[in-house]
Enzyme design. Structure first.
Site: not given
Ligand code: NAG
Length: 312
Positions: A60, A99, A101, A156, A190, A235, A275
């Site tokens: 992220e 969006y 990452e 993720h 994650d 995670d 996290h």
């Protein structure tokens, strides 16, 4: 003191070198970007967290301009009093919409280097485009004679697609195996593998869990969330390969409760991430002509100073 005795101690200390364990971490940094870089106290904590790791797999990272990660690496290197103690390798921006990452691997140059990397082509015939953020897979060298190389596969998941994405990591496993001919790999990150995103009864459909040979080191009871009112094992660290499993320091896999370790309130900790990092240690013991270990040298020094004939 006899020469033969000194020699035998010296040889012993050269043959056996037990290095510090090699720590691998995975951390969902919750939208790591310039906003966090601009807060000195937030960066200080990030740096202290990362300095514990020989490789840190960040998720992220929303560094579209590509400036936040160089700033983080520079801060980490300042903390370590060197200019290139840590290097990093980043994935492209990943995501279906706007969006997006990155995965970022920060690694300690003295102990490891990148051997190869690739982005998983998410085009499986039966399951095309499963991943919102395809794994960016990196093969690292390790300071361990029994396990000289290791493949790390970050993931993720999208919370609503967690089950399908975790299951598809098995396709990634087959892909890595075919491409590099290796069994030794660690899946980490994650996975959103708990608390409503993956129902208990669904685990039997998830091949990364069902197929033999995959060892889930962070179990369902773990809490990888910072908020006191949540308790979820989102995670995970999943190990595959006999050599890799043998290299794991027993009991070392855990979430790292950085608020407790660094004395932060929940509010302060949430400025870093919601996290905890998860981490595991690998042995770095080597037999062979290594620089003598501290223990071996201490033994040698004691033997020489005392002047008495130690017999091994
Ligand atoms: C960096 O240098 C400072 C000042 O000499 C020292 O206190 C600190 O422990 C050093 N950090 C590391 C990681 O060696």
């Amino acid at each position: 003191m006899e020469l033969s005795c000194i020699l035998s101690v010296l040889i012993f200390s050269m043959l056996y070198s037990q290095g510090a364990p090699f720590r691998i971490c995975a951390f969902n940094t919750q939208r790591f970007a310039q906003g966090k870089v601009d807060k000195a106290h937030v960066m200080d904590t990030f740096v202290k967290i990362l300095a514990r790791c020989d490789i840190a797999v960040l998720q992220e990272v929303m560094d579209a301009k590509g400036k936040a990660i160089p700033a983080l690496a520079a801060a980490l290197n300042r903390f370590e009093n060197g200019s290139d103690v840590y290097s990093y390798i980043t994935s492209p921006l990943l995501g279906r919409s706007n969006y997006q990452e990155r995965y970022v691997f920060m690694y300690r140059n003295k102990r490891t280097r990148v051997l190869d990397s690739y982005k998983y082509e998410d085009d499986h015939l039966e399951r095309p485009d499963v991943f919102a953020r395809e794994p960016f897979i990196v093969r690292f060298s390790l300071p361990n004679k029994a396990l000289p190389e290791l493949v790390l596969i970050p993931q993720h998941t999208m919370p609503s697609k967690a089950e399908a994405e975790i299951d598809a990591l098995y396709d990634v496993f087959l892909n890595v195996q075919a491409r590099w001919g290796t069994e030794d790999m660690i899946f980490l990150g994650d996975f959103n593998a708990d608390c409503g995103y993956v129902a208990k009864k669904r685990w039997s459909n998830i091949r990364l869990c069902e197929k033999p040979g995959f060892h889930w080191l962070i179990g369902d009871k773990a809490d990888t969330t910072v908020r006191e009112n949540t308790r979820c094992a989102y995670d995970r660290i999943v190990v595959h390969g006999e050599q890799c499993l043998d290299a794991v320091v027993p009991g070392s896999a855990q979430p790292f409760d950085f608020p407790k370790e660094f004395g932060l309130s929940e509010t302060e900790a949430l400025e870093i991430s919601d996290h905890y990092p998860v981490e595991v240690e690998l042995y770095s013991a080597c037999w062979g002509l290594q620089p003598a270990s501290p223990v071996g040298l201490l033994f040698l020094a004691t033997a020489m100073l005392s002047g008495t004939g130690y017999v091994i």
